[in-house]
Each structure stands twice: as C-alpha cells, then as structure tokens.
Design an enzyme around this catalytic site. Structure first.
Site, PDB file in Angstrom:
ATOM      1  N   GLU A  11     -14.246  16.945  12.666  1.00  0.00           N
ATOM      2  CA  GLU A  11     -14.087  15.511  12.430  1.00  0.00           C
ATOM      3  C   GLU A  11     -14.089  14.757  13.746  1.00  0.00           C
ATOM      4  OE1 GLU A  11     -10.826  14.774   9.799  1.00  0.00           O
ATOM      5  OE2 GLU A  11     -11.760  15.933   8.217  1.00  0.00           O
ATOM      6  N   HIS A  17      -9.189   2.985   8.911  1.00  0.00           N
ATOM      7  CA  HIS A  17     -10.224   4.006   8.720  1.00  0.00           C
ATOM      8  C   HIS A  17     -11.567   3.294   8.728  1.00  0.00           C
ATOM      9  CE1 HIS A  17     -12.578   7.308   7.222  1.00  0.00           C
ATOM     10  NE2 HIS A  17     -11.536   8.094   7.391  1.00  0.00           N
ATOM     11  N   ARG A  23     -11.759   7.314  15.702  1.00  0.00           N
ATOM     12  CA  ARG A  23     -11.782   6.302  14.653  1.00  0.00           C
ATOM     13  C   ARG A  23     -11.761   4.876  15.173  1.00  0.00           C
ATOM     14  NH1 ARG A  23      -7.786   9.060  10.232  1.00  0.00           N
ATOM     15  NH2 ARG A  23      -9.379  10.531   9.600  1.00  0.00           N
ATOM     16  N   HIS A  79      -5.276   2.365   7.053  1.00  0.00           N
ATOM     17  CA  HIS A  79      -5.244   3.769   6.638  1.00  0.00           C
ATOM     18  C   HIS A  79      -3.944   4.485   6.983  1.00  0.00           C
ATOM     19  CE1 HIS A  79      -6.851   7.583   5.511  1.00  0.00           C
ATOM     20  NE2 HIS A  79      -6.876   8.068   6.731  1.00  0.00           N
ATOM     21  N   ARG A 130      -4.228   8.090  16.161  1.00  0.00           N
ATOM     22  CA  ARG A 130      -4.093   9.429  15.569  1.00  0.00           C
ATOM     23  C   ARG A 130      -5.444  10.138  15.498  1.00  0.00           C
ATOM     24  NH1 ARG A 130      -4.295  11.273   9.692  1.00  0.00           N
ATOM     25  NH2 ARG A 130      -5.703   9.510   9.574  1.00  0.00           N
TER      26      ARG A 130
HETATM   27  C1  LIG Z   1      -7.078   8.536   1.223  1.00  0.00           C
HETATM   28  C2  LIG Z   1      -6.367   9.254   2.341  1.00  0.00           C
HETATM   29  C3  LIG Z   1      -6.951  10.357   2.939  1.00  0.00           C
HETATM   30  C4  LIG Z   1      -6.294  11.035   3.978  1.00  0.00           C
HETATM   31  N1  LIG Z   1      -6.860  12.166   4.511  1.00  0.00           N
HETATM   32  C5  LIG Z   1      -6.170  12.881   5.438  1.00  0.00           C
HETATM   33  C6  LIG Z   1      -6.655  14.127   5.914  1.00  0.00           C
HETATM   34  O1  LIG Z   1      -7.704  14.603   5.494  1.00  0.00           O
HETATM   35  N2  LIG Z   1      -5.928  14.792   6.851  1.00  0.00           N
HETATM   36  C7  LIG Z   1      -4.744  14.308   7.335  1.00  0.00           C
HETATM   37  O2  LIG Z   1      -4.115  14.964   8.189  1.00  0.00           O
HETATM   38  N3  LIG Z   1      -4.251  13.134   6.869  1.00  0.00           N
HETATM   39  C8  LIG Z   1      -4.920  12.424   5.931  1.00  0.00           C
HETATM   40  N4  LIG Z   1      -4.399  11.251   5.465  1.00  0.00           N
HETATM   41  C9  LIG Z   1      -3.078  10.822   5.924  1.00  0.00           C
HETATM   42  C10 LIG Z   1      -2.029  11.709   5.265  1.00  0.00           C
HETATM   43  O3  LIG Z   1      -2.405  11.945   3.937  1.00  0.00           O
HETATM   44  C11 LIG Z   1      -0.663  11.050   5.280  1.00  0.00           C
HETATM   45  O4  LIG Z   1      -0.351  10.562   6.536  1.00  0.00           O
HETATM   46  C12 LIG Z   1       0.403  12.062   4.875  1.00  0.00           C
HETATM   47  O5  LIG Z   1       0.026  12.656   3.664  1.00  0.00           O
HETATM   48  C13 LIG Z   1       1.748  11.401   4.739  1.00  0.00           C
HETATM   49  O6  LIG Z   1       2.628  12.320   4.168  1.00  0.00           O
HETATM   50  P1  LIG Z   1       4.137  11.912   3.939  1.00  0.00           P
HETATM   51  O7  LIG Z   1       4.792  13.070   3.293  1.00  0.00           O
HETATM   52  O8  LIG Z   1       4.692  11.383   5.187  1.00  0.00           O
HETATM   53  O9  LIG Z   1       4.070  10.655   2.929  1.00  0.00           O
HETATM   54  P2  LIG Z   1       3.445  10.561   1.475  1.00  0.00           P
HETATM   55  O10 LIG Z   1       2.592  11.697   1.168  1.00  0.00           O
HETATM   56  O11 LIG Z   1       2.836   9.210   1.341  1.00  0.00           O
HETATM   57  O12 LIG Z   1       4.715  10.630   0.529  1.00  0.00           O
HETATM   58  C14 LIG Z   1       5.606   9.555   0.437  1.00  0.00           C
HETATM   59  C15 LIG Z   1       6.647   9.851  -0.613  1.00  0.00           C
HETATM   60  O13 LIG Z   1       7.710   8.914  -0.490  1.00  0.00           O
HETATM   61  C16 LIG Z   1       8.051   8.411  -1.754  1.00  0.00           C
HETATM   62  N5  LIG Z   1       8.648   7.079  -1.583  1.00  0.00           N
HETATM   63  C17 LIG Z   1       8.154   6.013  -0.906  1.00  0.00           C
HETATM   64  N6  LIG Z   1       9.004   4.974  -1.012  1.00  0.00           N
HETATM   65  C18 LIG Z   1      10.055   5.398  -1.747  1.00  0.00           C
HETATM   66  C19 LIG Z   1      11.230   4.771  -2.224  1.00  0.00           C
HETATM   67  N7  LIG Z   1      11.528   3.483  -1.978  1.00  0.00           N
HETATM   68  N8  LIG Z   1      12.083   5.511  -2.978  1.00  0.00           N
HETATM   69  C20 LIG Z   1      11.805   6.809  -3.283  1.00  0.00           C
HETATM   70  N9  LIG Z   1      10.694   7.445  -2.862  1.00  0.00           N
HETATM   71  C21 LIG Z   1       9.830   6.738  -2.108  1.00  0.00           C
HETATM   72  C22 LIG Z   1       6.765   8.407  -2.531  1.00  0.00           C
HETATM   73  O14 LIG Z   1       7.051   8.362  -3.911  1.00  0.00           O
HETATM   74  C23 LIG Z   1       6.155   9.722  -2.049  1.00  0.00           C
HETATM   75  O15 LIG Z   1       6.702  10.777  -2.789  1.00  0.00           O
HETATM   76  C24 LIG Z   1      -5.045  10.565   4.423  1.00  0.00           C
HETATM   77  C25 LIG Z   1      -4.460   9.453   3.823  1.00  0.00           C
HETATM   78  C26 LIG Z   1      -5.105   8.803   2.788  1.00  0.00           C
HETATM   79  C27 LIG Z   1      -4.447   7.619   2.140  1.00  0.00           C
END
Ligand SMILES: Cc1cc2nc3c(=O)[nH]c(=O)nc-3n(C[C@H](O)[C@H](O)[C@H](O)COP(=O)(O)OP(=O)(O)OC[C@H]3O[C@@H](n4cnc5c(N)ncnc54)[C@H](O)[C@@H]3O)c2cc1C
Length: 545
Positions: free
Chosen positions: A139, A255, A301, A362, A397
């Site tokens: 990537e 993105h 990016r 993003h 990032r």
């Molecule tokens: C379309 C897309 C594609 C991506 N592709 C990649 C990739 O290929 N590789 C990569 O490294 N990264 C990628 N990313 C970025 C990556 O997916 C995210 O940065 C990462 O998954 C974040 O993980 P997290 O556990 O921090 O948060 P999340 O996975 O967003 O989880 C957040 C959690 O918090 C909970 N939550 C939020 N607010 C509250 C609240 N008030 N009360 C209770 N619960 C709450 C939600 O319900 C959820 O369960 C991508 C992102 C997107 C949107």
C-alpha cells in the site's frame, strides 16, 4: 511517564461536566474489575488480554459488529516476508509521519506486528494465502509488500468475526451491546468507571477498578467520510470532559479515494488497488499523479489527497477516477470482490469502467494521550486504538498501521489494566457523585438539521485545505450552536452524539488554527511550509476550547 491530569477540564456554563442528570440514589449500580468501552479491534483485543480471575465488561453503543474495524479493507501491516526488515517498516512509518512520530513507539509496534498477526491466525482468522503462504499486499508509503489481508478486500469483517467468536468463549467477559456510554465517572482525580444508558434499563453507573477507552474515530463530523454512523467521537469528547489530556486533533487523515456516486454510501476504495497498479486519472483521462510526486499513485495518502483536490480544482470536476481496466480482469475481481460488487450496483463494471472517487475523512490521528502501555494522563483510565494518540502515526498514519496499533495497544492496556485491577481490593461502594437536572427550556431542536449543518461546515471550512479565515468562520458558527445545544439535556443518543460531535469539532478547529504550518495531513494553505523550528511538537487540547 505522562503528567497527571486535573479532575476535569474547566467547562464553560454551556458545556457541563456530565451530559445528563443523575443521582446515586436513583440509578442502578454495577461493579466490575475492568470496564472496556468499545468493541472494535482495540476493545476486543483488550478483552482477550484481561486476566481470567477478573470480571470484565465490554460495552458497545450499537451491535458489536458495528465499528470502524468491521469495515477495514486493505489489511494489517507487518514484517512477514523474510526479505522484508523491521528497519524498513520503521523507516516507512517515520517517513510518512512528518517528523512527529515517537521513534520508540514505532519500533515497539513494528517489532510486535508479526506476533500480533500470528495470534489472530491462532484465534481462527483466515488471511488470504497464495501457494501456502500469506499473501502480502503493498500500500501507499510502504516500500515492500507487507500487508496481510482477508476475504480479498474485507479484512475487518474476517478478523472481527474471529475475534468476537474468541471473546464470546471467555467466561469472565460480559458484553453489553446497544449500551451508550455517556460519561466517565471521576472522583478525587481518578477514573472510577462510566455512566451508561440503554433503552430497556435507562441510565446506570458502572464502577470499575480500571477503565479502557476504545471508542474509535470521529469521521462522522465530516460530510464526506468513510466511517460508519457509530464514529461520532464520543470517546474523545467524554475523555475531554473527564480531564484526560488529548492532543494532535488537527491531524484528521483524509482518504484519497472514496467512491463518489450520488446516492451511494461513501465506500472506501482501498489503496491496495493502487498497490496492485491502478492509475488515477482526471476527467480527460490524463494520469496526473506523476506530476505531483515521483512515487505517483503509491505516494503517502496526504500527498495523493492533495493532488486529487488540486486536480479536481484544475479540471473543475467534482471527482477524479481510479482506473484498473488495464489489469487482468480475473485478478481484479478476485482481489477486490467487495468493491466490484458495490460498483456494479451503480452500473460500473470496474474491469471495464473507471471508478469516480474523491477524498473523504477517514482516520483521526489525534486523541487521548497514552504512554507505551496505554495509560492516559487520568489515573485508572487507559486508551487504545483510534481514540488514542500513542505517537505511532505522527502527523500522518501509514496505511494498515492502525489495526496493528489497535492490536498492540489493546493487548498492552488489557494486560496492564488487569495487573492494576488485581492489586486492588473489592470495594462495592458508589461515590456520592451527582449531576443536577438542567432546565428543560426552549423550543425543541431539529437535531438532524444541526448535525447536517455541522458536517457540511466541517467539510467546507476544516477539510483538506485550511486557512485562518475559514477556520475562524467555522469556529464562530460552532460556538453559536454550542451555546444552545451543549446547555440542553437530551434523553437519547441522537442528542448526546450531536453534543459530542460539536465538542470534537471545536477541538479540531482549535488545533487546526493553532498549528500555523503544514505538516502531514494538516494543510494550511496560508502557511504552506513545514516549520520545524516552531511546530515540531505535539499540541495538547487546551482545557477550555
Ligand atoms: C472503511 C475503512 C477502512 C479501513 N481500512 C483499514 C485497513 O485496511 N487497515 C488498517 O489498519 N486500518 C483501516 N481502517 C482504520 C481502522 O479500521 C480503524 O482505525 C480501527 O479499526 C479502529 O479500531 P478501534 O477498535 O479503535 O475502533 P472501532 O473499531 O471504531 O470500534 C469502536 C467501538 O466503540 C464503540 N463506541 C463508540 N462510542 C461509544 C459510546 N458512546 N458508548 C459505547 N460504545 C461506544 C463502538 O460501538 C465500537 O464498538 C479503516 C477504516 C475504515 C472506516
């Protein structure tokens, strides 16, 4: 070691410490050892790292499956190929990061990556293989093929499936879905758990010995975004209200290639597609990236995003196009089945037609400041994943480093929060915390209207290109909305999310105004140069925004 934080930030009368009224005699109380807020990759990995002697609760505001993690496409970066080297992954990460990465953090995360990926495989994740070996994608910004992926372009779906399955087998971990966390409970300068609400039981206090915040990103504050509806920045806002330090909120990564078809959802078109050889062309079919950067479509990016914005302006067209038509059609269909399907619903055959794309919000690089084990500045509060700022990403990032960060910091915070909780005796007492009811005054508000106005304003005035004048104008509008939205009390997530989104937007604008230079993903057209002398440093969100 990070400095200690104050009990809470000094709030103006318009922005009270807690979003809703509560009284300890009128809410049910629950007691757990470790509370994990969020069930994306960071929260689930934290749960898997907790000690089985503890009682652990994971709360998510929607169904467990709804998170940014679920939608991740490209994959997870890690040095897997014997010809690849840790040093190269470190160098690529530092190069992308605009001289703001914490080198020690980068080294630690990069060296842990193969182990964290192997754990996922042991827990049942099926990464794509080629002739019995993990298939590695390349990537933007990576000097090598080092990205493991699953189901072609649906990596998040597969790793979340396997991880949820694993967490559900742990008898010491309970999961409450559709439970909205309103605020962290703080007392005597310590985080003591959280106030949550769900439709059937209303508000309750969850008292925890240690709390891990894993609430993900903030993309919903922008009109154009790849993030799902849950990404409203609740965790950023509630950590701020509780007095934890947040930093670097100006660094919103856009993105470069988000599907742009009127009426479609803003699906991300993974940069793995550019890694496989897709070209970016403008409305005339001209391949413009080599004019902007010698790495062409594989530039980081921020470089690609800016080039697209400039080319759209030059050609006076609302999008540019991704072109994979010169690649082998079978390979394209096999490698990108999800994108092929989405596009086909709008009459686009990606093996024959160009795909209209433009940038979208993003990934939020800024967040709750944490040290290498995930400890925030608020004692007993930990943070992991997108809600945090660990120093890994600097000002930009590198692709596929964020799932990795969620895995590494989820594991560290889960382990260390467990160790801290094991040292503490049980104490089934609620603290005398309360928040008085506020006047239910004034006209009912059209919350959807304010939400849409905010998203549109942020996109136009605090998006890819920023200036002092436009940011100042945006700040004035948001301050105006805050005056009558933050002072109200709402009964449902729609209102709470809007309050959090306004708070996060204020943080982004304050930081974007303060940083008078361009660095990484932060582009100030009135300060186009990077100014290391004054700005090669993190910016903490001030106590009063
Ligand atoms: C379309 C897309 C594609 C991506 N592709 C990649 C990739 O290929 N590789 C990569 O490294 N990264 C990628 N990313 C970025 C990556 O997916 C995210 O940065 C990462 O998954 C974040 O993980 P997290 O556990 O921090 O948060 P999340 O996975 O967003 O989880 C957040 C959690 O918090 C909970 N939550 C939020 N607010 C509250 C609240 N008030 N009360 C209770 N619960 C709450 C939600 O319900 C959820 O369960 C991508 C992102 C997107 C949107």
């Amino acid at each position: 070691m990070l400095s200690a934080a104050s009990d809470s930030h000094s709030m103006t009368p318009a922005s009270p410490r807690y979003l809703v009224a509560f009284h300890p005699k009128r809410v049910p109380h629950h007691f757990v050892d470790v509370l994990i807020i969020g069930g994306g990759i960071a929260g689930l990995r934290a749960a898997l790292a907790t000690d089985p002697r503890l009682s652990v609760l994971v709360v998510t505001k929607d169904e467990l499956k709804q998170s940014n993690s679920q939608y991740a496409q490209g994959g997870i970066a890690g040095v897997i190929d014997p010809a690849d080297r840790f040093e190269d992954h470190v160098t690529d990460t530092l190069k992308a990061g605009g001289a703001l990465c914490d080198r020690a953090v980068v080294e630690m995360v990069v060296r842990e990556a193969p182990r964290r990926i192997c754990e996922l495989i042991e827990w049942g994740t099926h990464f794509d293989q080629q002739q019995g070996h993990l298939q590695l994608g390349r990537e933007g910004g990576h000097s090598r093929h080092r990205v493991v992926h699953a189901l072609g372009d649906a990596t998040g779906k597969e790793i979340i499936r396997a991880t949820i399955h694993r967490v559900r087998q742990l008898p010491h971990v309970a999961i409450w879905e559709n439970t909205f966390t309103l605020d962290l409970l703080t007392h005597d300068g310590l985080c003591r758990g959280a106030l949550v609400a769900d439709e059937s039981s209303g508000r309750s206090a969850i008292w925890a010995k240690q709390t891990i915040l894993c609430t993900g990103g903030v993309g919903q504050i922008y009109r154009e975004t790849t993030n799902p509806d849950v990404a409203t920045g609740d965790g950023h806002a509630l950590a701020y209200r509780a007095g934890a330090e947040l930093r670097d909120m100006e660094f919103m990564q856009f993105h470069p290639t988000v599907l742009y078809i009127a009426g479609s959802s803003r699906s991300l078109i993974t940069e793995a597609m550019r890694g496989e050889g897709a070209h970016l062309v403008d409305r005339t079919g001209y391949r413009f990236m080599p004019d902007y950067d010698e790495r062409a479509e594989l530039a980081p990016r921020d470089v690609v995003t800016r080039a697209i914005v400039m080319q759209m302006a030059k050609t006076r067209h609302p999008s540019v196009y991704l072109d994979v038509t010169r690649l082998d059609a079978d390979v394209v269909r096999e490698r990108f089945p999800g994108i092929a399907q989405t596009c086909s619903e709008f009459g686009i055959d990606i093996t024959k037609d160009q795909i209209p794309v433009r940038p979208g919000a993003h990934y939020m690089i800024g967040g709750v400041t944490v040290d290498q084990i995930g400890r925030s500045t608020l004692p007993r509060l930990w943070a992991a994943g997108e809600v945090s700022s660990s120093g890994l990403h600097g000002a930009n990032r590198l692709a596929s480093n964020s799932l990795l960060e969620g895995l590494v910091y989820g594991a560290h915070s889960g382990e260390h929060a467990s160790a801290a909780a094991l040292e503490m005796a049980d104490d089934f007492r609620a603290e005398p915390l309360e928040n008085p009811p506020r006047d239910a005054d004034g006209e009912p508000l059209d919350l959807a209207d304010i939400r849409n106005s905010l998203k549109s304003l942020m996109w136009r005035f605090a998006g890819v290109e920023r200036t002092q004048d436009r940011l100042t104008e945006a700040r004035a509008s948001i301050e105006h909305w805050c005056r009558y939205v933050l002072s109200r009390q709402f009964d449902a997530p729609e209102g709470w999310e809007l309050q959090n989104m306004l708070t996060v937007a204020q943080m982004v604008i304050a930081a974007a105004l303060a940083r008078q230079e361009s660095r990484g993903v932060h582009l100030r057209t009135d300060f186009p140069k990077t100014d290391d002398e004054h700005w090669q440093r993190h910016l903490a969100v001030p106590a009063a925004i």
